[in-house]
Structures are given as C-alpha cells and as structure tokens.
Motif scaffolding. Structure first.
Motif, mmCIF file in Angstrom:
data_model
loop_
_atom_site.group_PDB
_atom_site.id
_atom_site.type_symbol
_atom_site.label_atom_id
_atom_site.label_comp_id
_atom_site.label_asym_id
_atom_site.label_seq_id
_atom_site.Cartn_x
_atom_site.Cartn_y
_atom_site.Cartn_z
ATOM 1 N N ARG A 312 0.845 -1.196 0.000
ATOM 2 C CA ARG A 312 0.000 0.000 0.000
ATOM 3 C C ARG A 312 0.879 1.245 0.000
ATOM 4 N NH1 ARG A 312 -4.455 -2.131 4.455
ATOM 5 N NH2 ARG A 312 -5.310 -3.788 3.135
ATOM 6 N N ILE A 313 1.525 1.444 -1.114
ATOM 7 C CA ILE A 313 2.448 2.560 -1.242
ATOM 8 C C ILE A 313 2.597 2.879 -2.728
ATOM 9 C CG2 ILE A 313 4.495 1.058 -1.318
ATOM 10 C CD1 ILE A 313 5.961 3.213 0.334
ATOM 11 N N GLY A 314 2.559 4.161 -3.036
ATOM 12 C CA GLY A 314 2.797 4.574 -4.416
ATOM 13 C C GLY A 314 1.649 4.346 -5.358
ATOM 14 N N THR A 315 0.467 4.039 -4.831
ATOM 15 C CA THR A 315 -0.728 3.887 -5.663
ATOM 16 C C THR A 315 -1.808 4.826 -5.129
ATOM 17 O OG1 THR A 315 -1.507 2.041 -4.296
ATOM 18 C CG2 THR A 315 -0.201 1.497 -6.244
ATOM 19 N N PRO A 316 -2.786 5.196 -5.947
ATOM 20 C CA PRO A 316 -3.781 6.188 -5.521
ATOM 21 C C PRO A 316 -4.468 5.807 -4.216
ATOM 22 C CG PRO A 316 -3.936 5.834 -7.881
ATOM 23 C CD PRO A 316 -2.967 4.811 -7.359
ATOM 24 N N GLY A 317 -4.502 6.749 -3.278
ATOM 25 C CA GLY A 317 -5.190 6.544 -2.016
ATOM 26 C C GLY A 317 -4.416 5.735 -1.006
ATOM 27 N N CYS A 318 -3.119 5.476 -1.269
ATOM 28 C CA CYS A 318 -2.332 4.624 -0.387
ATOM 29 C C CYS A 318 -0.980 5.245 -0.082
ATOM 30 C CB CYS A 318 -2.068 3.255 -1.031
ATOM 31 S SG CYS A 318 -3.535 2.250 -1.261
ATOM 32 N N GLY A 319 -0.504 4.987 1.144
ATOM 33 C CA GLY A 319 0.883 5.314 1.438
ATOM 34 C C GLY A 319 1.085 6.092 2.716
ATOM 35 N N PRO A 320 2.327 6.161 3.180
ATOM 36 C CA PRO A 320 2.676 6.999 4.311
ATOM 37 C C PRO A 320 2.891 8.437 3.842
ATOM 38 C CG PRO A 320 4.609 5.828 3.555
ATOM 39 C CD PRO A 320 3.476 5.388 2.665
ATOM 40 N N LEU A 321 2.520 9.402 4.662
ATOM 41 C CA LEU A 321 2.708 10.807 4.303
ATOM 42 C C LEU A 321 3.213 11.567 5.521
ATOM 43 C CD1 LEU A 321 2.447 13.205 2.343
ATOM 44 C CD2 LEU A 321 0.077 13.464 3.117
ATOM 45 N N SER A 322 4.443 12.014 5.444
ATOM 46 C CA SER A 322 5.017 12.869 6.483
ATOM 47 C C SER A 322 4.634 14.310 6.172
ATOM 48 C CB SER A 322 6.542 12.718 6.489
ATOM 49 O OG SER A 322 7.151 13.785 7.178
ATOM 50 N N VAL A 323 3.929 14.960 7.103
ATOM 51 C CA VAL A 323 3.584 16.367 6.893
ATOM 52 C C VAL A 323 4.547 17.224 7.712
ATOM 53 C CG1 VAL A 323 1.192 16.089 6.211
ATOM 54 C CG2 VAL A 323 1.741 16.147 8.623
ATOM 55 N N THR A 324 5.167 18.165 7.043
ATOM 56 C CA THR A 324 6.229 18.948 7.656
ATOM 57 C C THR A 324 5.696 20.245 8.240
ATOM 58 O OG1 THR A 324 6.763 19.871 5.495
ATOM 59 C CG2 THR A 324 8.028 17.974 6.211
ATOM 60 N N GLY A 325 6.478 20.785 9.149
ATOM 61 C CA GLY A 325 6.022 21.937 9.915
ATOM 62 C C GLY A 325 6.385 23.275 9.335
ATOM 63 N N GLN A 326 7.295 23.328 8.349
ATOM 64 C CA GLN A 326 7.755 24.612 7.837
ATOM 65 C C GLN A 326 7.539 24.707 6.331
ATOM 66 O OE1 GLN A 326 11.057 26.823 9.735
ATOM 67 N NE2 GLN A 326 11.831 24.781 10.174
ATOM 68 N N PRO A 327 7.479 25.935 5.792
ATOM 69 C CA PRO A 327 7.143 26.099 4.378
ATOM 70 C C PRO A 327 8.169 25.497 3.442
ATOM 71 C CG PRO A 327 7.912 28.187 5.310
ATOM 72 C CD PRO A 327 7.681 27.250 6.458
ATOM 73 N N ASN A 328 9.445 25.471 3.865
ATOM 74 C CA ASN A 328 10.465 24.942 2.957
ATOM 75 C C ASN A 328 11.353 23.923 3.650
ATOM 76 O OD1 ASN A 328 11.392 24.835 0.315
ATOM 77 N ND2 ASN A 328 13.084 26.237 0.722
ATOM 78 N N ALA A 329 10.778 23.178 4.588
ATOM 79 C CA ALA A 329 11.536 22.077 5.182
ATOM 80 C C ALA A 329 11.955 21.086 4.104
ATOM 81 C CB ALA A 329 10.707 21.378 6.258
ATOM 82 N N MET A 330 11.086 20.841 3.135
ATOM 83 C CA MET A 330 11.418 19.914 2.054
ATOM 84 C C MET A 330 12.506 20.489 1.171
ATOM 85 S SD MET A 330 9.732 17.043 2.180
ATOM 86 C CE MET A 330 9.511 16.393 0.540
ATOM 87 N N GLY A 331 12.415 21.778 0.843
ATOM 88 C CA GLY A 331 13.456 22.402 0.030
ATOM 89 C C GLY A 331 14.808 22.324 0.705
ATOM 90 N N GLY A 332 14.826 22.478 2.018
ATOM 91 C CA GLY A 332 16.070 22.357 2.754
ATOM 92 C C GLY A 332 16.640 20.956 2.688
ATOM 93 N N ARG A 333 15.757 19.953 2.717
ATOM 94 C CA ARG A 333 16.216 18.568 2.570
ATOM 95 C C ARG A 333 16.816 18.361 1.173
ATOM 96 N NH1 ARG A 333 10.736 16.029 5.239
ATOM 97 N NH2 ARG A 333 11.297 14.051 4.250
ATOM 98 N N GLU A 334 16.210 18.975 0.188
ATOM 99 C CA GLU A 334 16.644 18.774 -1.196
ATOM 100 C C GLU A 334 18.007 19.405 -1.485
ATOM 101 O OE1 GLU A 334 11.952 18.929 -2.419
ATOM 102 O OE2 GLU A 334 13.297 20.538 -3.086
ATOM 103 N N VAL A 335 18.305 20.528 -0.839
ATOM 104 C CA VAL A 335 19.583 21.192 -1.127
ATOM 105 C C VAL A 335 20.683 20.788 -0.157
ATOM 106 C CG1 VAL A 335 18.413 23.196 -2.125
ATOM 107 C CG2 VAL A 335 19.101 23.243 0.273
ATOM 108 N N GLY A 336 20.421 19.841 0.750
ATOM 109 C CA GLY A 336 21.446 19.397 1.676
ATOM 110 C C GLY A 336 21.611 20.302 2.867
ATOM 111 N N GLY A 337 20.524 20.907 3.334
ATOM 112 C CA GLY A 337 20.614 21.832 4.457
ATOM 113 C C GLY A 337 20.874 21.159 5.789
ATOM 114 N N LEU A 338 20.770 19.838 5.832
ATOM 115 C CA LEU A 338 21.075 19.095 7.052
ATOM 116 C C LEU A 338 22.563 18.729 7.086
ATOM 117 C CD1 LEU A 338 17.943 16.792 7.037
ATOM 118 C CD2 LEU A 338 18.416 18.553 8.738
ATOM 119 N N ALA A 339 23.103 18.616 8.279
ATOM 120 C CA ALA A 339 24.550 18.438 8.452
ATOM 121 C C ALA A 339 25.067 17.116 7.916
ATOM 122 C CB ALA A 339 24.902 18.565 9.939
#
Length: 876
Positions: A312-339
C-alpha cells in the motif's frame, strides 16, 4: 483590481509545509490583501487562520532596517566585511570546523542552496544544520533506511482517494487544517474513516471514528502489532514484498513485541488492526508526535514496514505521508541543508557523491564526515569548539531543547551573526552583528511542500530600508572570503538553474531528486513558473514513487527495518511524576515573531498554559486559572493551569510559542532535555518529565494599554489587540503602590490617574488618561482577576471611558473570547446564536455567523459548544 490599481500576484504562504498558494494584492502603501489561490493544487483556494491573517503581519514596527554591529548602526560594506573577516580569521586559526551555520525552513530554496554550497563546498565543513532538524529529521532517516533516499512516496491527491486516513502524532485539524479539510471532504464524499493515534484528545479527534490514546512514545509497539496481524491474517502482498529485503527480521521483531506497553486494551488494538487490514486504500499521516522522539526513526520505519508489507504505497489513495512543519523544510532537505547530507539527496559519506559535487561546484574541498547536528552544534558553541556562528531566520535561544543553555552558549560565543527581519527576538538580542533580511512578501524564489510540489514565492512589496535577500547576503560574504567566481550570482533564477543542473548529476548517481528538466529555464519562465511536483525531467513530471516496486538502494529493493519499542529517554520518578508533551496551537507559529503581530490570531489563546487532568489538578490542589510552576531536571516555567480531560492522567501539555519577548517565564523548551534520536539527531520534545506545583502568587493582574507595556513581574504574558496590548500578570511579592506601578507599567508619569484601591482586600484598579483618552488600565487582586477582558481590551485610545468597573454596560454586546480567528467570531456570539436562533449543527452556525466556514479549524470547538449546550438542556 481594487482601488489600488495593482494586480494580484501569485505566491506561497510562508507558514507550514502544506504549501498553500496565495493571491496577494499590494495596496501601494506597504500593505497587502491576501486570499487563497483557487488554482493552486495544494489548497484550491483554502487558507487557515494564519494564512488568512498574513496581511496583518507586514508592517514595519518590528523591523530593523540597516545592519547593526555591536548595537550600533553600520553600513552593509562594513558589516559584511566584518563577517567575512571574522569567519576567515577563525577558520585560519582553528580550522573549518570551528565555524557553523544554523539555518531555517523559512529560507527559500535558493537561499538554502547558497548557504549549503558556501559551508560544505568552500569553507570545507559540514557544520550547517537547520531548525528542520527539530521537525522532520526522523522522517528523513526513516525514508532513507527504507527506500534508499528521502522520498515522499505519495501526493495530496491520495487524501481525496483514501478510504482510511490514520493520523499518528498529528493534530492535523489545527496544525495543517487545509489538509484536514481535504480529509473531511473525502469523508463526506466517499465515507473515508479517520483514526487518530495520539496520547491527547485533540481537535482532530472530534471527527474520528477511533481515537487510540496510547502511552507517549509507544507507537512502535502499536505498529509492530499491526505488522504481526497483517501477517497472521494473510494480508501480506508477496508480489510486492519480493521487491524488498528484511521482511522476516522485521516480522520477528514485531511478533516479539508486547503491545500492552501502549496502554491500550486488546479490543482497541484489534479494532484498529481489523480496520487497517480490511481497508485497501490507507494513508498514514504522521508528524511531530512521531518524529520528535528519542526513537523517532524507528517509529517512522514501523509505519513504513506496514505499508511495504501490504504494497500500500505509491498507488492512488495509499501510502505513508510525512507532513512537515515549515514552508520549505522539504526544500532544505533537497539542497542538503542538514549536516549529514549533500545537495540533491546525495550522501555526504559516499565518496562518489562527494567527488561529483566537488567537481560540479569546482570546490576546494568537501568534508568527508557529517557535521554537527542542531543539538550537538549548540553544545559545541557552549564548550568553545564553535567560535563563529551564523544564525539565519530562526530563534534557537527559545526553540532549541535546553533553551537556557543554548541562550547562554550563544551569548558567550566569540562571534555571532544573526540574519533576520526583526531584532526583537531572544536570539537577535545576543548577536554581535545583525543583518536585515527581506521578509516573506519581499522574497523571490521557490519552496517545496510536503508532497514534493515546488511553488514560487514572489516579491509583492519592496524591501524596506536596507533589507537584502538572504542569497545575496550569503553570496556577498562568500565573495569577500575569496570565493568570487563560484558565488557570482545575479538572481534567484540563476541559482535555481545551477541547482537543477546538479540534480541531473544526482540522478545519474541513482538518486530520486531530479529537476533537470528545469536546468535551462529562462528568467521569464522562472518568473512565470506554475507549481510543479518533482521529479521534473525530459521524460517525467510528478506522480507517485514506488508503486512499481523500484527503490533507490543499490539493489533496487526496499528494506524492512526491524524495530522494537524503546521507552522515552527520561523516566518519571517521584520528583518528576508527570510526562510533558509540547506542541503547537491553532493560530500561532513557532516563536510568534510573525503571528503575534496579528491581533486576531492572538485573540483565541492569548497566554501560555499547561493542560492538566482534573484528577491530577485535584491531587495538587489546583483550581481553574491558577498559575503553576512546571519544573524539569534542567529548567522551570510558570504557566496558567488549564484543567481538562483532553490529557491523560499523569500527562501534561504545554504549547511551544512564548518567548522572552512575550512571556519570559513560559519558554517551554527550557524544560526539554537535549536528548536525541541516535539515528536522526532529532530531539525528544514530546516525552520529558516534570513536576507541577501551584505558584504562590501574592497578586494577579490584568492590564490593557494603547502602547507597549514594560512588565517586570514574576509572570507576565503580553499580546496584541486591535486597540493596543493586553497582559496577564502575577507576582510573588506585594506591590506597595499600585498607582506608581501602573505609571511604570504604561511608561507614563504625566497621565491623569484614577483608581479604586482596597488595601485591606488587596484589590486595586487603576486607569490612566491623557487628554481624556484612556492610555492604560490595570486590575489586580489576590486571586485571578475577574473582569471582562475582551471588553476592556477594546477601550484604550477611546475618549471619556471609565474602565474601573471592569465590565461593559448591560446594553452593550459582549462577544467574548474569539473562537473563529478567520472571521473574529466570539464564543458568546456563538452561544447566543445557539440559544436564541435554535442552531443545532456546526454547519448551521457557519451559515448564520460565518464561523468555521474558512479553514474549519475552529469547527471542533464549535462542536464542543453545541455539545455543552445540549448537555445543559438535558440537565434542565
């Protein structure tokens, strides 16, 4: 167009990771009108109360508008040269690991990219981390362990198509209300069921079919039981499991788990397992209650194991979803903002990845080992290993665990730079250099939301004073440090193109993140870019991951991770018998540097509090509205007691938002120990241990004023109102002269004073007028002050008013405390409508008053009012 003659501009809300589109219309005088963008795929026009109030946060009263060095205004040239020289000198003397950047999910992707490139590629250290470490690092770790990369598998559309939505450690109704409204819409259209897994009964529970009030930290045990039941009931998908490794080990760990540690009974657990297993389309949404734990990564993998086992992952209506707390937490993950990461989801500890990034950047060096994660970073500041620190758009002196120690460490650091929009934060007041950066409505760049959608944040109003974009500030310092050609950027679009080109290199190395289809985007197309969900390549755009069984580990398979329940790091004991949970409120954001500027956002819950169970309150001798001292092994706070059965006996809850600027005794992270998940480095902020005692106040007070006040008592909490300010006050020592205290509090020695003082009973009421206008009023008594607060806060600035009775005239309406922040509807207004108009449903109240018809986050509280009214009627 409106009267300003200016068009609406499409942009993105700067609050949570939902990434709502907004339409902004400048008024030509520095203000803006805000509404939801009906064409944005994240929100389809909806906004929460915070997003709706964005226009109230763009004033200049709180801004500093030129660089400040050692408390004195400076030129940009001098300030930037000082920053470059001090960082260069520190590196030359003590090595690259003697400096650090602590950045924020408030940065745009282009800003984040430059900060990461400077630190990791040219300074040569990995000592850059972000406040997103406090938010979603455990989700990153769990994704990487299971999938091989930090990949969010699904999309928001899965919420529309799911038949079961499980909220784990997520009060979605308050923290991500626009997504919650999508869930409720699916419930209405397709009968979607909702399960909430949370120690507290939150607003999200009002619409839930099942609430599992498990013991704090026991999520792994519950999902291990689910994995065991998946196997026992024959619900494992063998075809999908063939694309994975480690199932047998994960199952063995799960079958040896004792689900009794959850505190749930067998019926509750069985009901949850039957519902999950019998429903094909399941989305499991998780947030801080999972991530902010000393076993957060294991909790994430326990959830992922169940989705992998059933396919149950990667198909419509299925999967885990992490909801983040900041507007660009994902962008920071993408550019390597973590140590511990490189840009574009490349791995810092992979020599091939390091070589590729070094070659692409033509960088002198890439560090071979991860840098210091947030908690470790500030401990290194405290012990002197970090000697130069640059903090950007975040307030760690309040928001970090062990906040008092972090505050002291920053204060003692030999050189601290803070880039922000305001100098009025606990952290900014500690800086040697303050650099004025642009605010959200003045920024130009991109952000990525929780389902991988990249949206443009566009400049709507001109930057005030000398404020500059963050990418520009960072690039200029880099050039002054000698890295001229590598940081010779003219625009965010140029940075974005470079970043997109690097993602092609990452894709060639087998990474998931690829936006190479945008690497040649023109400035015009960048300006006009619509929301795009990555990946964006020549052959693919958006969509879901992993439905085809293709993952990003070297063998192309996913990995089950065997996990076992680990109790929270701190154990309750007689000295600290309560388990402390911390979290967010509906209408506030982080440390309130933005939301506190809006009177209507402060009107709902205007002071810090501690939720405590009635049985615990009785045992402690507490009454409603008492103040309590909350003490942990490392710190202490004073909060207002709120007696409620929404928390379990032995558990207490406090919000995170108050600071030294708004309620210095209520800095709740001063109580949170710096204990972290060993895999993710994310702190445990949901399961500290504390004692609770009644605060022995000699007096309690309430004050309203036209201008900012200067409280100096043991306890005070200050908030904005439409007419000025209001404050709750209390002190442990008697006040000898209440009139003099009022004059000092309101900063007026020349005002005309009127007072009613009963020294014998300890009651005082003092009002100050200037030219017949009320400038302030103070009410004090030996017990919590009983006055009409919402009426009184409307009086400052008005002529010929006498507030000393503390009550409005009988013929004046008293709307009561605001419940619906979107439309400013008070509790008394709603109660009156229920009684006089016979309204019996939340929808009927919405139709009559508007309350609950925008973001919907107040609907649970309206429902509670209706329930209480029906209960009273039945009793009568």
């Amino acid at each position: 167009m409106d009267g300003s003659g200016l068009p609406e501009i499409r942009s993105t809300c700067p609050y949570c990771g939902v990434g709502c589109g907004v339409l902004l219309r400048p008024d030509g005088e520095g203000g803006i009108a805000v509404r939801g963008d009906p064409e944005h795929p994240a929100n389809h026009g909806r906004l929460c109360s915070k997003g709706s109030a964005l226009g109230e946060t763009v004033g200049l009263d709180h801004r500093f508008l030129s660089p400040v060095v050692d408390g004195e205004q400076s030129s940009w040239d001098d300030a930037l040269q000082l920053v470059a020289d001090r960082f260069s000198d520190t590196i030359a003397r003590h090595g690259p690991d003697s400096v650090a950047f602590y950045v924020s999910g408030q940065l745009l992707t282009e800003d984040y990219y430059i900060a990461n490139k400077l630190m990791k590629g040219f300074i040569g250290s990995a000592n850059i981390d972000t406040n997103s470490r406090l938010c979603m690092a455990s989700s990153v770790a769990g994704h990487k362990r299971a999938f091989g990369t930090d990949t969010v598998p699904g999309t928001y559309e899965d919420l529309d198509e799911a038949d079961l939505v499980v909220l784990v450690g997520s009060n979605l109704a308050w923290c991500h209300p626009v997504l919650y409204q999508r869930v409720l819409a699916a419930r209405k259209s397709r009968g979607t069921k909702i399960v909430v897994i949370d120690p507290r009964r939150t607003a999200s529970c009002n619409d839930a079919d099942l609430h599992l009030a498990l013991q704090p930290g026991s999520d792994v045990a519950l999902f291990n039981r689910l994995l065991s039941e998946i196997y026992e009931s024959g619900a494992v998908d063998p075809g999908f499991v063939a694309h994975t490794n480690g199932f047998d080990s994960a199952l063995d760990a799960a079958r040896n788990e004792q689900a009794s540690v959850t505190g749930l009974n067998d019926r509750q657990i069985s009901e949850f397992c039957r519902l999950w297993i019998a429903t094909e389309k399941v989305v499991t949404i998780y947030s801080q209650g999972v991530n902010q734990s000393s076993s957060g990564s294991d909790k994430v993998n326990a959830i992922l194991n169940c989705h992998l086992a059933t396919g149950r992952i990667g198909t419509p209506g299925c999967g885990p979803l992490s909801v983040t707390g900041q507007p660009n937490a994902m962008g920071g993950r993408e550019v390597g903002g973590l140590a511990n990461m490189l840009a574009c989801h490349l791995d810092l500890e992979n020599s091939d990845h390091r070589a590729a990034v070094r070659q692409f950047w033509d960088a002198p060096a890439i560090p071979e080992a991860p840098g210091l994660k947030a908690v470790d970073m500030f401990q290194a500041v405290g012990d002197g290993r970090i000697k130069a620190l640059w903090i950007i758009h975040t307030n760690p002196a309040v928001s970090m665990p062990d906040a008092d120690a972090v505050r002291d460490a920053i204060a003692a650091c030999p050189f601290t730079v803070v880039s922000d929009i305001t100098g009025a934060t606990d952290t900014a007041r500690l800086a040697d250099v303050l650099l004025p950066a642009t605010a959200w409505a003045e920024k130009d760049g991109t952000v990525t939301n929780s389902d991988r959608t990249i949206s443009r944040q566009r400049k709507v109003i001109d930057a005030p004073g000398q404020a500059r974009p963050d990418w520009d500030i960072l690039a200029e310092v880099a050039r002054r440090m000698g890295f001229t050609s590598a940081f010779d950027y003219a625009s965010p679009a140029e940075i974005f193109r470079e970043y997109a080109a690097l993602s092609k290199v990452a894709a060639q190395l087998g990474r998931d993140f690829d936006v190479s289809g945008l690497s040649n985007i023109s400035d015009t197309h960048y300006d006009d870019m619509e929301p795009r969900r990555w990946p964006v390549t020549s052959t693919r755009e958006g969509g879901r991951f992993f439905g085809d069984g293709a993952f990003f580990h070297p063998d192309g398979k996913a990995r089950f991770i065997p996990v076992r329940f680990k109790p929270p790091a701190a154990r309750t004991e007689p000295r600290f018998p309560f388990r402390l949970n911390t979290g967010r409120l509906r209408d506030q954001w982080h440390t309130m540097t933005r939301t506190s500027l809006s009177p209507r956002l402060s009107a709902h819950l205007s002071e810090p509090f501690l939720d405590i169970h009635p049985a615990d309150a009785t045992a402690l001798g507490l009454s409603a509205a008492d103040l309590v001292r909350v003490t942990s092994p490392i710190g202490s706070s004073i909060l207002r007691a709120r007696i409620t059965d929404s928390v379990q006996q032995g558990n207490v809850f406090a919000p995170i938002h108050w600071t030294g600027e708004t309620a210095p005794s209520a800095r709740i992270d001063a109580l949170v120990a710096p204990v972290t998940d060993p895999v993710s480095g994310q702190p445990e902020s949901k399961a500290g241990v504390v004692s609770v005692t009644r605060f022995a106040a000699a007096w309690y007070g309430f004050a309203v004023s036209r201008a900012p006040m200067s409280p100096q008592s043991d306890y005070w909490a200050l908030s904005r109102t439409e007419q000025g300010y209001r404050a709750e006050l209390a002190g442990s020592a008697p006040v000898p002269d209440w009139e003099a205290e009022a004059q000092r509090l309101f900063g007026s020695r020349s005002a005309k004073v009127a007072s009613v003082i009963d020294a014998g009973r300890g009651i005082a009421r003092v009002a100050l007028h200037e030219d017949g206008v009320l400038t302030g009023a103070l009410f004090a008594s030996p017990s919590p002050v009983a006055v009409m607060r919402d009426y009184l806060q409307s009086l400052p600035g008005r002529k010929a008013v006498d507030p000393l009775s503390g009550r409005s005239r009988a013929d004046l309406p008293n709307p009561g405390p605001v419940l619906c922040a979107c439309f400013g509807v008070g509790i008394n207004t709603i109660l009156d409508a229920i009684e006089t108009k016979g309204l019996i449903t939340v929808d009927a109240i919405g139709e009559a008053l508007g309350a609950g018809t925008n973001c919907g986050s107040c609907r649970p509280e309206i429902s509670d009012l209706l329930h209480a009214a029906r209960t009273r009627e039945a009793a009568e």
